[in-house]
Each structure stands twice: as structure tokens, then as C-alpha cells.
Design a protein around this motif. Sequence first.
Motif, PDB file in Angstrom:
ATOM      1  N   ALA A 119      35.467  18.228  29.088  1.00  0.00           N
ATOM      2  CA  ALA A 119      36.630  17.788  28.297  1.00  0.00           C
ATOM      3  C   ALA A 119      36.161  17.053  27.045  1.00  0.00           C
ATOM      4  N   ALA A 120      35.485  17.766  26.154  1.00  0.00           N
ATOM      5  CA  ALA A 120      34.887  17.131  24.984  1.00  0.00           C
ATOM      6  C   ALA A 120      35.931  16.501  24.060  1.00  0.00           C
ATOM      7  N   ASP A 121      37.034  17.211  23.803  1.00  0.00           N
ATOM      8  CA  ASP A 121      38.052  16.673  22.896  1.00  0.00           C
ATOM      9  C   ASP A 121      38.779  15.493  23.519  1.00  0.00           C
ATOM     10  N   MET A 122      39.049  15.580  24.800  1.00  0.00           N
ATOM     11  CA  MET A 122      39.679  14.468  25.489  1.00  0.00           C
ATOM     12  C   MET A 122      38.741  13.265  25.523  1.00  0.00           C
ATOM     13  N   ARG A 123      37.465  13.532  25.655  1.00  0.00           N
ATOM     14  CA  ARG A 123      36.477  12.449  25.640  1.00  0.00           C
ATOM     15  C   ARG A 123      36.485  11.729  24.292  1.00  0.00           C
ATOM     16  N   ASP A 124      36.597  12.474  23.196  1.00  0.00           N
ATOM     17  CA  ASP A 124      36.668  11.844  21.878  1.00  0.00           C
ATOM     18  C   ASP A 124      37.916  10.974  21.760  1.00  0.00           C
ATOM     19  N   TRP A 125      39.045  11.506  22.239  1.00  0.00           N
ATOM     20  CA  TRP A 125      40.291  10.717  22.229  1.00  0.00           C
ATOM     21  C   TRP A 125      40.124   9.438  23.059  1.00  0.00           C
ATOM     22  N   TYR A 126      39.557   9.575  24.244  1.00  0.00           N
ATOM     23  CA  TYR A 126      39.402   8.414  25.121  1.00  0.00           C
ATOM     24  C   TYR A 126      38.436   7.403  24.519  1.00  0.00           C
ATOM     25  N   SER A 127      37.400   7.885  23.844  1.00  0.00           N
ATOM     26  CA  SER A 127      36.454   6.980  23.205  1.00  0.00           C
ATOM     27  C   SER A 127      37.140   6.135  22.142  1.00  0.00           C
ATOM     28  N   ARG A 128      38.065   6.749  21.394  1.00  0.00           N
ATOM     29  CA  ARG A 128      38.776   6.002  20.357  1.00  0.00           C
ATOM     30  C   ARG A 128      39.692   4.947  20.955  1.00  0.00           C
ATOM     31  N   ILE A 129      40.433   5.316  21.985  1.00  0.00           N
ATOM     32  CA  ILE A 129      41.370   4.346  22.559  1.00  0.00           C
ATOM     33  C   ILE A 129      40.628   3.298  23.381  1.00  0.00           C
ATOM     34  N   LYS A 130      39.508   3.706  23.980  1.00  0.00           N
ATOM     35  CA  LYS A 130      38.684   2.790  24.759  1.00  0.00           C
ATOM     36  C   LYS A 130      38.043   1.719  23.867  1.00  0.00           C
ATOM     37  N   SER A 131      37.878   2.025  22.582  1.00  0.00           N
ATOM     38  CA  SER A 131      37.245   1.100  21.646  1.00  0.00           C
ATOM     39  C   SER A 131      38.212   0.054  21.095  1.00  0.00           C
ATOM     40  N   ARG A 132      39.487   0.193  21.387  1.00  0.00           N
ATOM     41  CA  ARG A 132      40.460  -0.771  20.891  1.00  0.00           C
ATOM     42  C   ARG A 132      40.272  -2.119  21.605  1.00  0.00           C
ATOM     43  N   PRO A 133      40.442  -3.227  20.886  1.00  0.00           N
ATOM     44  CA  PRO A 133      40.301  -4.538  21.528  1.00  0.00           C
ATOM     45  C   PRO A 133      41.171  -4.702  22.770  1.00  0.00           C
ATOM     46  N   ALA A 134      42.347  -4.077  22.769  1.00  0.00           N
ATOM     47  CA  ALA A 134      43.248  -4.204  23.919  1.00  0.00           C
ATOM     48  C   ALA A 134      42.620  -3.680  25.197  1.00  0.00           C
ATOM     49  N   PHE A 135      41.656  -2.772  25.076  1.00  0.00           N
ATOM     50  CA  PHE A 135      41.081  -2.134  26.250  1.00  0.00           C
ATOM     51  C   PHE A 135      40.060  -3.026  26.963  1.00  0.00           C
ATOM     52  N   ARG A 136      39.618  -4.094  26.294  1.00  0.00           N
ATOM     53  CA  ARG A 136      38.584  -4.944  26.902  1.00  0.00           C
ATOM     54  C   ARG A 136      39.030  -5.538  28.221  1.00  0.00           C
ATOM     55  N   THR A 137      40.315  -5.833  28.333  1.00  0.00           N
ATOM     56  CA  THR A 137      40.815  -6.417  29.581  1.00  0.00           C
ATOM     57  C   THR A 137      40.608  -5.477  30.760  1.00  0.00           C
TER      58      THR A 137
ATOM     59  N   ILE B  64      43.502   7.639  33.299  1.00  0.00           N
ATOM     60  CA  ILE B  64      42.142   8.136  33.143  1.00  0.00           C
ATOM     61  C   ILE B  64      41.126   7.027  33.393  1.00  0.00           C
ATOM     62  N   SER B  65      41.430   5.816  32.948  1.00  0.00           N
ATOM     63  CA  SER B  65      40.488   4.712  33.151  1.00  0.00           C
ATOM     64  C   SER B  65      40.322   4.385  34.626  1.00  0.00           C
ATOM     65  N   THR B  66      41.401   4.483  35.399  1.00  0.00           N
ATOM     66  CA  THR B  66      41.293   4.269  36.844  1.00  0.00           C
ATOM     67  C   THR B  66      40.405   5.329  37.473  1.00  0.00           C
ATOM     68  N   LEU B  67      40.637   6.584  37.125  1.00  0.00           N
ATOM     69  CA  LEU B  67      39.832   7.677  37.674  1.00  0.00           C
ATOM     70  C   LEU B  67      38.386   7.592  37.193  1.00  0.00           C
ATOM     71  N   ASP B  68      38.194   7.135  35.959  1.00  0.00           N
ATOM     72  CA  ASP B  68      36.839   6.978  35.435  1.00  0.00           C
ATOM     73  C   ASP B  68      36.110   5.855  36.164  1.00  0.00           C
ATOM     74  N   TYR B  69      36.819   4.781  36.480  1.00  0.00           N
ATOM     75  CA  TYR B  69      36.225   3.688  37.265  1.00  0.00           C
ATOM     76  C   TYR B  69      35.690   4.232  38.588  1.00  0.00           C
ATOM     77  N   LEU B  70      36.461   5.124  39.205  1.00  0.00           N
ATOM     78  CA  LEU B  70      36.090   5.677  40.505  1.00  0.00           C
ATOM     79  C   LEU B  70      35.077   6.815  40.393  1.00  0.00           C
TER      80      LEU B  70
END
Length: 225
Positions: free
Chosen positions: A187-205, A173-179
Motif C-alpha cells: 500500500a505505497a500510496d496509503m503509506r505516503d498518506w499515513y506518513s503525512r498525517i502521522k507527522s502532524r503534531p496532533a498524532f504525537r499523543t 490504521i494506527s491501532t492495526l499498525d500498533y498490533l
Amino acid sequence: MPSLLHHPLDPASRIARLMLAEYGVPVDLEEIKPWLREAEFLEVNPAATVPVLIEGDVIVAIGPLASIHAIEDSYSPEAVAGLFPTDAAERAEMWRLFEWVAVKFNDEVTRYFIEEKIAKRDQRGSTPDTGVLRAAKANLHEHILYFNWLAATRRWLGGDTMSLADFALAAHISTLDYLGDIDWGTAADMRDWYSRIKSRPAFRTLLNDRVIALPPQKGYADLDF
């Protein structure tokens, strides 16, 4: 410190990077364009796939599955739960969803966007095939309906606990979101899920990634998007 041969927008590479970052393992990144099939890289991996995990002068793992297992086996900290559930049923569900994302979703959606929007930039005279992109976009819509349902009925993709399945889908999803190919308005519920995982420190890279002459869509790096 391990090294990883990768491409910044390759989802399989992104899964490996997320795992390493989640487990607090620093890594040297070496960018590869696997579609160029350069001789030096083919000597390392004749299949011309990334990621490739290296420790010192030793090639530890080649390809997505081998790299995932090597990272989990070598770097999963004992102090916290790893990304592979210990319960057999939960682990089976994690692998079911991982396969859905890494095989079905990739074959029907992600690889077409990468081939048309990224790989063709290195082929003289090539331009994206709009017909292929339309078909991939239609497939993406169908998959998002399913992922959105999962996000609406579970805390994490596979159940109550975050697992490798979440990192796999987040990588794609992050690759497709970049593009700029995700319509978050549908996709409101999926957006909430992605927001949570996107907020993890591991995602900064991943959020710091930039491809030359191909900037991310607006909001890619925003946690509140």
C-alpha cells in the motif's frame, strides 16, 4: 480542562483524541476497558462504549458520534478550518467515508483484532482465534486496496482538504499498525498518506501510547517507517 474516558487502542477514542489535539485542547485521559463492563462505568454509559467526554462534573457526550460533534461544536477554533468541510458536497463525501471506516471497516476488520488480540487478554484461559484473525486479515486486504486507490487519486481521503474522514481512518490504521497487522509493502500510496498525517503534531499523543505487556510493533512511532 475536559476529561476523556477512553482505551488507548480503541479507534473511536483515538478519533476524539486526535480532534482535541488538532484543536490544541489539553485533556485528562482516564483509561477504561469497556469489554469488562465494570459497574461503575456502566452507570456512566450502559452501552459500555468509549469515548466519554466530561467537563468538570458534567458528562458532555457519550459514545463516538456524540463526542465528535461535541468536540467540533465546542473546540473547533475560528482561526482555522475545522474538520467538517463547509461545502455540502465535500461534507457529504466526508461522512460517506467516515461511515465506511467507522461502521464497515470496523465491523469487518478492526473489532476482530481488538477482540482477539486485546480484549481476550483479560479473559482467563482465552486465546486469539486464528480463524477469526485470518478472516479479518483477508477483509483488511480488500479494504486497503480501496484506501490505497483513494490515496493515489486524492491529496486527502475525501478530496483536497484534510477532514474528519482522514482522522477516522488514521485512528483505525494506527491501532492495526500498533498490533503489527498492516503490510505497508502492498500500500505505497496509503503509506505516503499515513506518513503525512502521522507527522502532524496532533498524532504525537497516539504515538506515545503503550499498552502493558503489549508493546507496539517496530516502527509504530517512527515517522519514517
